[in-house]
Motif scaffolding. Sequence first.
Motif, PDB file in Angstrom:
ATOM      1  N   MET A   1      -4.162 -16.641  -1.079  1.00  0.00           N
ATOM      2  CA  MET A   1      -4.221 -15.211  -1.263  1.00  0.00           C
ATOM      3  C   MET A   1      -2.818 -14.691  -1.606  1.00  0.00           C
ATOM      4  O   MET A   1      -1.853 -15.076  -0.975  1.00  0.00           O
ATOM      5  N   THR A   2      -2.732 -13.811  -2.587  1.00  0.00           N
ATOM      6  CA  THR A   2      -1.441 -13.230  -2.957  1.00  0.00           C
ATOM      7  C   THR A   2      -1.105 -12.074  -2.020  1.00  0.00           C
ATOM      8  O   THR A   2      -1.966 -11.565  -1.289  1.00  0.00           O
ATOM      9  N   HIS A   3       0.154 -11.641  -2.073  1.00  0.00           N
ATOM     10  CA  HIS A   3       0.569 -10.496  -1.259  1.00  0.00           C
ATOM     11  C   HIS A   3      -0.230  -9.246  -1.626  1.00  0.00           C
ATOM     12  O   HIS A   3      -0.601  -8.465  -0.743  1.00  0.00           O
ATOM     13  N   THR A   4      -0.510  -9.083  -2.890  1.00  0.00           N
ATOM     14  CA  THR A   4      -1.285  -7.927  -3.338  1.00  0.00           C
ATOM     15  C   THR A   4      -2.707  -7.965  -2.791  1.00  0.00           C
ATOM     16  O   THR A   4      -3.235  -6.958  -2.317  1.00  0.00           O
ATOM     17  N   GLU A   5      -3.326  -9.130  -2.842  1.00  0.00           N
ATOM     18  CA  GLU A   5      -4.685  -9.270  -2.307  1.00  0.00           C
ATOM     19  C   GLU A   5      -4.720  -9.013  -0.802  1.00  0.00           C
ATOM     20  O   GLU A   5      -5.634  -8.351  -0.297  1.00  0.00           O
ATOM     21  N   ILE A   6      -3.715  -9.521  -0.097  1.00  0.00           N
ATOM     22  CA  ILE A   6      -3.636  -9.267   1.344  1.00  0.00           C
ATOM     23  C   ILE A   6      -3.519  -7.768   1.602  1.00  0.00           C
ATOM     24  O   ILE A   6      -4.186  -7.220   2.483  1.00  0.00           O
ATOM     25  N   ALA A   7      -2.674  -7.109   0.842  1.00  0.00           N
ATOM     26  CA  ALA A   7      -2.466  -5.663   1.029  1.00  0.00           C
ATOM     27  C   ALA A   7      -3.752  -4.879   0.791  1.00  0.00           C
ATOM     28  O   ALA A   7      -4.092  -3.979   1.560  1.00  0.00           O
ATOM     29  N   TRP A   8      -4.479  -5.208  -0.264  1.00  0.00           N
ATOM     30  CA  TRP A   8      -5.726  -4.491  -0.555  1.00  0.00           C
ATOM     31  C   TRP A   8      -6.774  -4.737   0.524  1.00  0.00           C
ATOM     32  O   TRP A   8      -7.462  -3.815   0.956  1.00  0.00           O
ATOM     33  N   GLU A   9      -6.896  -5.982   0.954  1.00  0.00           N
ATOM     34  CA  GLU A   9      -7.854  -6.297   2.021  1.00  0.00           C
ATOM     35  C   GLU A   9      -7.494  -5.550   3.302  1.00  0.00           C
ATOM     36  O   GLU A   9      -8.358  -4.994   3.978  1.00  0.00           O
ATOM     37  N   PHE A  10      -6.215  -5.573   3.645  1.00  0.00           N
ATOM     38  CA  PHE A  10      -5.753  -4.878   4.836  1.00  0.00           C
ATOM     39  C   PHE A  10      -6.059  -3.379   4.749  1.00  0.00           C
ATOM     40  O   PHE A  10      -6.554  -2.780   5.708  1.00  0.00           O
ATOM     41  N   ALA A  11      -5.760  -2.782   3.609  1.00  0.00           N
ATOM     42  CA  ALA A  11      -6.000  -1.346   3.434  1.00  0.00           C
ATOM     43  C   ALA A  11      -7.484  -1.011   3.579  1.00  0.00           C
ATOM     44  O   ALA A  11      -7.846  -0.007   4.205  1.00  0.00           O
ATOM     45  N   GLU A  12      -8.337  -1.837   3.020  1.00  0.00           N
ATOM     46  CA  GLU A  12      -9.781  -1.597   3.120  1.00  0.00           C
ATOM     47  C   GLU A  12     -10.256  -1.678   4.566  1.00  0.00           C
ATOM     48  O   GLU A  12     -10.992  -0.812   5.036  1.00  0.00           O
ATOM     49  N   VAL A  13      -9.839  -2.717   5.266  1.00  0.00           N
ATOM     50  CA  VAL A  13     -10.253  -2.883   6.654  1.00  0.00           C
ATOM     51  C   VAL A  13      -9.693  -1.753   7.512  1.00  0.00           C
ATOM     52  O   VAL A  13     -10.403  -1.139   8.315  1.00  0.00           O
ATOM     53  N   PHE A  14      -8.412  -1.464   7.336  1.00  0.00           N
ATOM     54  CA  PHE A  14      -7.759  -0.435   8.152  1.00  0.00           C
ATOM     55  C   PHE A  14      -8.384   0.935   7.937  1.00  0.00           C
ATOM     56  O   PHE A  14      -8.547   1.709   8.885  1.00  0.00           O
ATOM     57  N   GLU A  74       3.206 -12.378   7.793  1.00  0.00           N
ATOM     58  CA  GLU A  74       3.956 -13.392   8.533  1.00  0.00           C
ATOM     59  C   GLU A  74       3.021 -14.297   9.329  1.00  0.00           C
ATOM     60  O   GLU A  74       3.195 -15.510   9.352  1.00  0.00           O
ATOM     61  N   ARG A  75       2.034 -13.709   9.954  1.00  0.00           N
ATOM     62  CA  ARG A  75       1.094 -14.501  10.747  1.00  0.00           C
ATOM     63  C   ARG A  75       0.248 -15.402   9.856  1.00  0.00           C
ATOM     64  O   ARG A  75      -0.037 -16.540  10.208  1.00  0.00           O
ATOM     65  N   LEU A  76      -0.146 -14.899   8.708  1.00  0.00           N
ATOM     66  CA  LEU A  76      -0.931 -15.722   7.789  1.00  0.00           C
ATOM     67  C   LEU A  76      -0.094 -16.855   7.219  1.00  0.00           C
ATOM     68  O   LEU A  76      -0.566 -17.992   7.110  1.00  0.00           O
ATOM     69  N   LEU A  77       1.145 -16.568   6.855  1.00  0.00           N
ATOM     70  CA  LEU A  77       2.013 -17.590   6.279  1.00  0.00           C
ATOM     71  C   LEU A  77       2.385 -18.663   7.298  1.00  0.00           C
ATOM     72  O   LEU A  77       2.555 -19.826   6.941  1.00  0.00           O
ATOM     73  N   ASN A  78       2.516 -18.266   8.551  1.00  0.00           N
ATOM     74  CA  ASN A  78       2.911 -19.207   9.597  1.00  0.00           C
ATOM     75  C   ASN A  78       1.712 -19.857  10.284  1.00  0.00           C
ATOM     76  O   ASN A  78       1.885 -20.641  11.204  1.00  0.00           O
ATOM     77  N   GLY A  79       0.509 -19.501   9.855  1.00  0.00           N
ATOM     78  CA  GLY A  79      -0.687 -20.082  10.455  1.00  0.00           C
ATOM     79  C   GLY A  79      -0.904 -19.641  11.888  1.00  0.00           C
ATOM     80  O   GLY A  79      -1.611 -20.290  12.642  1.00  0.00           O
TER      81      GLY A  79
END
Length: 85
Positions: A1-14, A74-79
């Motif tokens: 997942m790219t940073h942009t995809e993470i941001a969009w997913e986060f925004a939708e959920v939030f 950070e949590r996703l990148l560090n598992g």
Amino acid sequence: MTHTEIAWEFAEVFSELPTDQINEVLAKNVPMETLEFFTEYAESFGKSEGLTGPTAARLPNLMLLGYLLHVLEERLLNGDDSGVI
């Protein structure tokens, strides 16, 4: 997942979370000192840039969302799946 995809997913959920769940996410992921810093810094920055009204009032929230997104990345990148977000 790219940073942009993470941001969009986060925004939708939030955006779908009720206020009590947003408060829970904040309480479990953001130290009180960080919340206070965002408020003070945004107020100072807004004044220095001549921002007023709703725009100035939204600055701490924008900083907070950026911080939460950074924590998530950070949590996703560090598992690290022990986080709340």
